[in-house]
Write an enzyme that holds these catalytic residues in place. Sequence first.
Site, PDB file in Angstrom:
ATOM      1  N   HIS A  38       0.795  -1.236   0.000  1.00  0.00           N
ATOM      2  CA  HIS A  38       0.000   0.000   0.000  1.00  0.00           C
ATOM      3  C   HIS A  38       0.834   1.297   0.000  1.00  0.00           C
ATOM      4  O   HIS A  38       0.762   2.118  -0.911  1.00  0.00           O
ATOM      5  CB  HIS A  38      -0.895   0.040   1.240  1.00  0.00           C
ATOM      6  CG  HIS A  38      -1.768  -1.149   1.430  1.00  0.00           C
ATOM      7  ND1 HIS A  38      -2.949  -1.320   0.758  1.00  0.00           N
ATOM      8  CD2 HIS A  38      -1.639  -2.237   2.236  1.00  0.00           C
ATOM      9  CE1 HIS A  38      -3.526  -2.450   1.144  1.00  0.00           C
ATOM     10  NE2 HIS A  38      -2.751  -3.025   2.039  1.00  0.00           N
TER      11      HIS A  38
HETATM   12  C1  BDR Z   1      -3.090   0.597   5.358  1.00  0.00           C
HETATM   13  O1  BDR Z   1      -3.267   0.024   6.650  1.00  0.00           O
HETATM   14  C2  BDR Z   1      -2.035  -0.382   7.186  1.00  0.00           C
HETATM   15  O2  BDR Z   1      -2.143  -1.641   7.751  1.00  0.00           O
HETATM   16  C3  BDR Z   1      -1.024  -0.295   6.071  1.00  0.00           C
HETATM   17  O3  BDR Z   1       0.237   0.103   6.578  1.00  0.00           O
HETATM   18  C4  BDR Z   1      -1.586   0.735   5.140  1.00  0.00           C
HETATM   19  O4  BDR Z   1      -1.198   2.047   5.502  1.00  0.00           O
HETATM   20  C5  BDR Z   1      -3.799  -0.278   4.346  1.00  0.00           C
HETATM   21  O5  BDR Z   1      -5.163  -0.352   4.620  1.00  0.00           O
END
Ligand code: BDR
Length: 312
Positions: A242
């Site tokens: 992400h």
């Molecule tokens: C987001 O949530 C976190 O667990 C990850 O680092 C990312 O920023 C994805 O939904």
Amino acid sequence: MPRKIIIDTDPGQDDAVAILLALASPEDITLLGITAVAGNVPLELTALNARKVCEVAERPDIKVFAGCDRPLAHSLVTAEHVHGKTGLDGPDLPAPKMPLQDAHAVDFIIETLRSEAPGTVTLCALGPLTNIATAFRKAPDIVERVQEIVLMGGAYFEVGNITPAAEFNIYVDPEAADIVFKSGAPITVMPLDVTHKALVTGPRNDAFRALDSHAGRTVAAWTEFFERFDKEKYGSPGAPLHDPTVIAYLIDPKLFQGRHVNVEIETVSELTRGMTVADWWGVTDRPANAMFMGDLDADGFFDLLTERIGRL
Ligand code: BDR
Ligand code: CA
């Protein structure tokens, strides 16, 4: 001219890769500081992990600040089920030697935006938006000085990951997200619609390992760790990476495509709390407040990432 940024983050393996990408890209990015927030794991751990990551990049000079330890209006929801107990499970990393700065992250954000020329500092938000919203509430004068907020959060077509309706970063602190999306600052969003296309497949992970460096092996070990959970959940050939999309956007915006639309945050409904209601189809006359990305060139993104991690 490199863009001056502050990374606001809750590392998290994917946050960690984003920080490495920024540190590997001095011609594009000047990292003014890292502000830790509670999210994937509690604040004490995110502030520790941010420093571990700087040391992986051999950059103990980077200033790391601890910020808010809980969301504005609700208790903290964490994601150890994805990131492990430490938030950075996978490779064995030593305790950091570099210090945590004394100042509060919120004060660092305010002071930096006041002291740098207006419109020259970009806030890169990789976790819940608590620090940034708190800074905006405490010092409303800084909002118009922000060049851009580029954040990972929300979803439209992919809807949610922590609940059926909400993405984790927005769900953890929807009140903060609401403040940020209503602030009037220019916002670019990397929602799940984009990041679920940034999949670390086997060959992409092998490419990190084949760099045969400490950073390359560490990135491969991080992505392998959270991959177990995500591959099982989504039945996909790899886990979504992400947060590095935020930094990649600063380096090569052509990798991404989206629409400038209205985005509102649901804060009231129990069922859909933290939902990002994006007017993707333009069916309301609510004013556009965010560039909401929907697609990326995944191969181009991983080529960039691998080349840059290879420099460390
Ligand atoms: C987001 O949530 C976190 O667990 C990850 O680092 C990312 O920023 C994805 O939904
Ligand atoms: Ca994150």
